[in-house]
Design a protein around this motif. Structure first.
Motif, mmCIF file in Angstrom:
data_model
loop_
_atom_site.group_PDB
_atom_site.id
_atom_site.type_symbol
_atom_site.label_atom_id
_atom_site.label_comp_id
_atom_site.label_asym_id
_atom_site.label_seq_id
_atom_site.Cartn_x
_atom_site.Cartn_y
_atom_site.Cartn_z
ATOM 1 N N ALA A 404 31.938 2.861 38.621
ATOM 2 C CA ALA A 404 32.267 2.224 37.607
ATOM 3 C C ALA A 404 32.383 1.094 37.238
ATOM 4 O O ALA A 404 32.727 1.363 35.831
ATOM 5 C CB ALA A 404 33.233 1.026 38.941
ATOM 6 N N GLU A 527 35.907 11.227 45.638
ATOM 7 C CA GLU A 527 34.352 10.704 45.480
ATOM 8 C C GLU A 527 34.278 9.822 46.541
ATOM 9 O O GLU A 527 35.078 8.775 47.176
ATOM 10 C CB GLU A 527 34.767 10.048 44.154
ATOM 11 N N GLY A 529 32.936 6.945 45.761
ATOM 12 C CA GLY A 529 33.113 5.173 44.926
ATOM 13 C C GLY A 529 34.587 5.046 44.886
ATOM 14 O O GLY A 529 35.578 5.542 45.399
ATOM 15 N N GLY A 534 36.263 4.923 39.066
ATOM 16 C CA GLY A 534 35.809 5.779 39.232
ATOM 17 C C GLY A 534 35.717 6.903 38.216
ATOM 18 O O GLY A 534 37.053 7.441 37.294
#
Length: 587
Positions: A404, A527, A529, A534
């Motif tokens: 991000a 993911e 993340g 993201g």
């Protein structure tokens, strides 16, 4: 039989009822208690053993929690936790639904400031001291305990620089043991060594020059001397600095002899300190070792390769290159901002720089990534270790924000290998002469492939890979979390999904994304993340910009901090572990 004093101590108020002559017994019992629990459960051992006497002295002299005590980083705060109401639950240290391995404000009123990253204590304590003065509370004490490795960080100097021109009631205690996780480095370390050895440094006392009332160095294991000096300093107003000499791992011989290994040794025999052997034959390697060995292999042929790490040569496995090419591998200390800009400077001179920083610590150098690297489009190679969940260290150390916070920066390439072979090939490709900076993110722990040292192959930048093609739904994953997807799909009977691996998060493979839109009814992105900002968000944004409407479900890290637990438990909370994915795909 001598009764245990520690059994009767649950809070510092009970500690203060003892005589000074009883405190060495408390120190021995506290040290034994830490060794006993950590030997069974794992955790940060050496740092806490080294400050047992200092911890006792601080809580004995100062009126905590009214007086505010801040531990820099917090690796060394186990004794503090045990003496401040958490002795009976200390066996749940670093476990899910247990206590954090670091000081945490929501956990105890004795934890004046939440920590986990280094060099924040002086600024925080100064802020508290200035606030106390503004509120008219002139007697409150504010104590920051910082190690010599953390003191070398720029932020610590910023705090010292400001404090020296205030009359804030601040006490900075330097816990000088000449080591952080790895041995301390740099000119400040040399200066402190000279002070400890009684030599006349080349300059006047640095701390006195910053307008601190300096005292020391004193023996940090001499309780009467510590208590006497702290009592004296308690009555002095303004900024004060106490230089304390300690031994990391104090009280456990093997921990004193190998301070790097015993920083966090895993499970060991409590009486001897001997680490239990682990059968590592025929196991896949740790990703950090894949990085370290691959870097050496590449550096043997590419003489322009330089390695940089901010104080993590062992944790990142940069140590392999430091051993093989000591002039081309640099440990710059706890100085992530400096590491990034140093790499940028080298890149301007045609060097191929691998800057290895834990994902969570790159956050500390965000401006340098933008201003010094990306804005000038310098081809620095960032190797982001510990991406994704990190397990027992918890929320302060997760590498879940990098996608991000990097994806919005122009010029930078973001990549995430699915396994060790792809990590090697990404490193190989990066040093062939990219025209942009690149970040390669990979996780903590072991990989998937035993026979990973395969011949290098260049990778096409921005190219996605179809791992499985079937059905009307497409799963898009990036990085090693794709292995969870593969395992989950292989274990269900209705395996009617296509699976695409995206080694590159930026640039995305737009050709494949358009093919996916034309072939499938639904997309699932996965993911390790954050969902917000993201990989899944980038995929959805691509379709939105193209005016294409398709159902997208985004799986990843939700919008809250996930605390200490095992990596698998943390993945369960996020819904990206193998079992949860099995259920999700079977619905």
């Amino acid at each position: 039989m001598q009764s245990k004093l520690l059994d009767k101590i649950n809070f510092p108020s009970e500690l203060r009822q003892l005589g000074i002559n009883q405190l060495p017994q408390v120190a021995q019992e506290l040290r034994d208690f830490i060794i006993d629990i950590v030997s069974q459960k794992g955790g940060h051992l050496g740092a806490s053993l080294g400050v047992v006497e200092l911890t006792i002295a601080l809580h004995y002299v100062f009126n905590t929690p009214e007086d505010l005590l801040i531990w820099d980083v917090g690796h060394q705060a186990y004794g503090h936790k045990i003496l401040t109401g958490r002795k009976d639950i200390f066996h749940k240290n670093r476990e899910q639904d247990g206590i954090s391995g670091f000081p945490k404000r929501s956990e105890s009123e004795y934890d004046a400031f939440g920590v986990g990253h280094s060099s924040t204590s002086i600024s925080a304590a100064l802020g508290m001291a200035i606030a106390s003065k503004l509120k008219g509370d002139f007697d409150k004490q504010h104590i920051a305990v910082i190690g010599d490795a953390s003191l070398a960080s720029g932020m610590a100097f910023e705090g010292l620089n400001h404090a020296g021109v205030t009359d804030a009631n601040l006490l900075v205690i330097l816990n000088d043991n000449a080591i952080g996780i790895d041995p301390s480095v740099g000119a400040l370390k040399d200066y402190l060594t000279a002070v400890k050895e009684g030599k006349n440094p080349r300059a006047n006392n640095i701390i006195k020059s910053l307008n601190f009332d300096y005292s020391g160095p004193i023996d940090g294991h001499d309780l009467p001397k510590l208590i006497s000096e702290l009592e004296r300093l308690k009555n002095i107003k303004g900024p004060k600095f106490l230089h304390v000499i300690t031994t990391k791992g104090k009280g456990l011989q093997l921990a004193e002899e190998d301070q790097v290994k015993y920083h966090a040794p895993g499970k060991f025999e409590a009486k001897t300190g001997k680490i239990y052997p682990s059968n590592q034959e025929n196991l896949p390697p740790k990703y950090q070792d894949v990085f370290g060995h691959t870097l050496v292999e590449l550096a043997e042929k590419n003489l322009k390769i330089i390695g940089i790490t901010p104080a993590m040569p062992t944790g990142s496995s940069m140590k392999f290159m430091m051993e093989k090419f000591p002039d081309r591998a640099l440990d710059v200390g706890i100085a992530e901002q400096h590491a990034v800009t140093l790499a940028a400077g080298m890149a301007t001179q045609g060097m191929t720089v691998f800057c290895n920083i834990y994902s969570t610590f790159l956050q500390r150098a965000y401006d340098q990534v933008i201003h010094d690297v990306a804005l000038q489009n310098l081809p620095v190679i960032f190797c982001l270790d510990r991406a994704g969940f990190v397990g027992e260290d918890g929320a302060t150390h997760h590498g879940v924000f990098d996608i991000a916070y990097l994806s919005c920066i122009p010029n930078i390439i973001i990549s995430a290998p699915i396994n060790e072979i792809e990590l090697r090939n990404l490193m190989y490709t990066a040093q062939l002469g990219l025209e942009h900076p690149i970040a390669i993110r990979y996780p903590r722990g072991r990989g998937e492939i035993v026979n990973w040292q395969q011949p290098f192959e260049a990778i096409e930048i921005g190219k996605a890979i179809c791992l499985q093609k079937r059905g009307t739904k497409a799963i898009l994953s990036t990085g090693t979390i794709g292995n969870n997807v593969t395992k989950a799909l292989n274990s269900i009977s209705n395996n009617n999904f296509s699976h695409y691996h995206f080694p590159f998060i930026k640039p995305l493979d737009e050709v494949v994304l358009l093919d996916i839109f034309n072939e499938y009814e639904e997309i699932i992105t996965i993911e390790d993340g954050t969902i917000i900002g993201g990989f899944g968000s980038l995929v959805a944004n691509f379709y939105e910009q193209k005016g294409l409407v398709i159902k997208i479900s985004k799986l990843g890290i939700p919008d809250f901090f996930i605390e200490q637990a095992t990596v698998n438990e943390q993945q369960q909370i996020a819904g990206i572990d193998v079992i949860t994915l099995q259920k999700f795909f079977s619905e």
